[in-house]
Enzyme design. Structure first.
Site, mmCIF file in Angstrom:
data_model
loop_
_atom_site.group_PDB
_atom_site.id
_atom_site.type_symbol
_atom_site.label_atom_id
_atom_site.label_comp_id
_atom_site.label_asym_id
_atom_site.label_seq_id
_atom_site.Cartn_x
_atom_site.Cartn_y
_atom_site.Cartn_z
ATOM 1 C CB SER A 1 38.792 55.712 25.429
ATOM 2 O OG SER A 1 38.063 57.017 26.037
ATOM 3 C CB THR A 2 42.037 58.441 27.316
ATOM 4 O OG1 THR A 2 40.716 58.711 28.160
ATOM 5 C CG2 THR A 2 42.842 59.881 27.790
ATOM 6 C CG HIS B 1 35.116 56.103 24.180
ATOM 7 N ND1 HIS B 1 35.830 55.645 25.356
ATOM 8 C CD2 HIS B 1 34.571 54.970 23.615
ATOM 9 C CE1 HIS B 1 35.290 54.392 25.551
ATOM 10 N NE2 HIS B 1 34.580 53.842 24.571
ATOM 11 C CG MET C 1 38.757 57.287 30.874
ATOM 12 S SD MET C 1 38.858 58.772 31.792
ATOM 13 C CE MET C 1 37.524 59.721 30.902
ATOM 14 C CG ASP D 1 33.354 50.878 25.665
ATOM 15 O OD1 ASP D 1 32.484 49.603 25.456
ATOM 16 O OD2 ASP D 1 33.581 51.686 24.580
#
Length: 374
Positions: free
Chosen positions: A185-186, A212, A306, A309
């Protein structure tokens, strides 16, 4: 109280973002231009900077590069998140920005506003990545956006033609049918560049990535990675047969699952699950893979991001005897996702991003085919 410097040439957008952040408990300062932001940065000393991607005068990429060199801070890019802005926004992520979020529009902003606040809060606890060869990367970024020929950035291996797996070899499963599953993600785009370009052309298992990201970005991300990698990299737009020598990037704003059709293993784009907050969803990807393959034919890799998941499903994969890697805190932009996997006891190995490709290669490639890898 955390301080945010909001940089945007639009007075309306500055006020809109400032109101959202103030209501969430942040102290907010603003700047109307890149030049003003650079002047105010050492005075305000913010915990996070939100930066408009497209501004007159000093553009967002130049301002970002200056921030990362002169006064490194977590930077969240604010973009319309359209296809037209995907190039600039992805370059910003490659140049060291933590994340990109959608500009809040007029009227009811709902989830967009919540995501902006959540991302800024997560960015405050992130660590800005030191990007090697930043000036050269900025030059190359502008060249690519202008449509000039792609040149591999310094420090990365030159691209070589992808391995062409014969249908007979795939059907026979010479290397054994298996898949590497990646959740990120991030901070993901730059972290994927630490890993995927280092996988050799003979890498025997396909790789499926749940990053993401909004739908406007993933085709561009796949194309960029394809230019850097020895493996073929593509976006999963439709059912895609998995084969050695390929990396599948899940289409943004949707989910991806593994399925078996006509005896062939495929990555399939599916509508996002409404009961899961992050998309493409890593837990859903791994869970679908566990329905089709034994755990020892799967490798789970959970990277920066963050939230949590991917942690539950990869912990289950590990418990069933599968191999898992969690990115270590010293390289993760945001340690949330891999930290949760470690906390659950589901991380078989914990490694910085720069060592993950080597570990995957040692696990999956025969010793005689690892020339120059070990």
């Amino acid at each position: 109280m955390l301080t945010v410097l909001v940089v945007d040439d639009s007075a309306l957008m500055r006020r809109r973002i400032a109101d959202l952040l103030i209501e969430a408990g942040f102290r907010v300062e603003t700047a109307a231009t890149g030049e003003e932001a650079l002047a105010r940065l050492p005075v305000v000393d913010p915990d996070v900077v939100t930066l408009d991607v497209t501004m007159p005068g000093m553009d967002g990429l130049t301002c970002l590069a200056r921030i990362m060199v002169e006064h490194p801070k977590p930077v969240v890019m604010v973009s319309a998140l359209t296809g037209a802005g995907a190039e600039e926004t992805l370059e910003a992520l490659r140049l060291g920005a933590v994340e990109a979020v959608q500009k809040p529009a007029a009227g009811s902003i709902g989830r967009i506003g919540e995501e902006l606040v959540e991302t800024v809060r997560a960015a405050a606890s992130s660590r800005p990545r030191r990007v090697h060869g930043l000036r050269e990367r900025l030059r190359l970024a502008r060249a690519r956006i202008a449509g000039e020929d792609f040149v591999v950035p310094e420090g990365l291996p030159p691209a070589v033609p992808p391995m062409a797996a014969s249908p007979a070899a795939v059907a026979a499963g010479d290397e054994g049918e298996g898949v590497v599953l990646v959740g990120v993600s991030t901070g993901g785009p730059s972290t994927l560049e630490d890993i995927l370009p280092l996988l050799p052309a003979g890498f025997p298992w396909p790789v499926v990535v749940a990053q993401h990201m909004p739908a406007a970005f993933t085709a561009t991300l796949a194309r960029r990675l394809d230019e850097l990698c020895a493996l073929r990299v593509l976006e999963v737009e439709r059912a895609t047969v998995l084969a050695p020598g390929m990396v599948c990037i899940a289409r943004g704003s949707a989910d991806v699952e593994l399925a078996r059709r006509g005896g062939r293993l495929q990555a399939v784009c599916v509508p996002p699950s409404p009961d899961r907050p992050w998309h493409p969803n890593a837990d859903r990807l791994v869970t679908s893979a566990l329905r089709l393959l034994p755990a020892d034919r799967l490798v789970g890799v959970l990277l920066t991001g963050m939230g949590n998941d991917g942690a539950a499903a990869m912990a289950e994969l590990h418990a069933r005897g599968g191999r898992t890697i969690a990115e270590s805190e010293d390289s993760a932009v945001v340690f949330g996702m891999p930290q949760d996997l470690i906390r659950r006891g589901g991380a078989g190995v914990v490694l910085p991003s720069g060592r993950i490709a080597g570990q995957l290669t040692r696990w999956l490639m025969p010793v005689g085919r690892r020339a120059g890898i070990d």
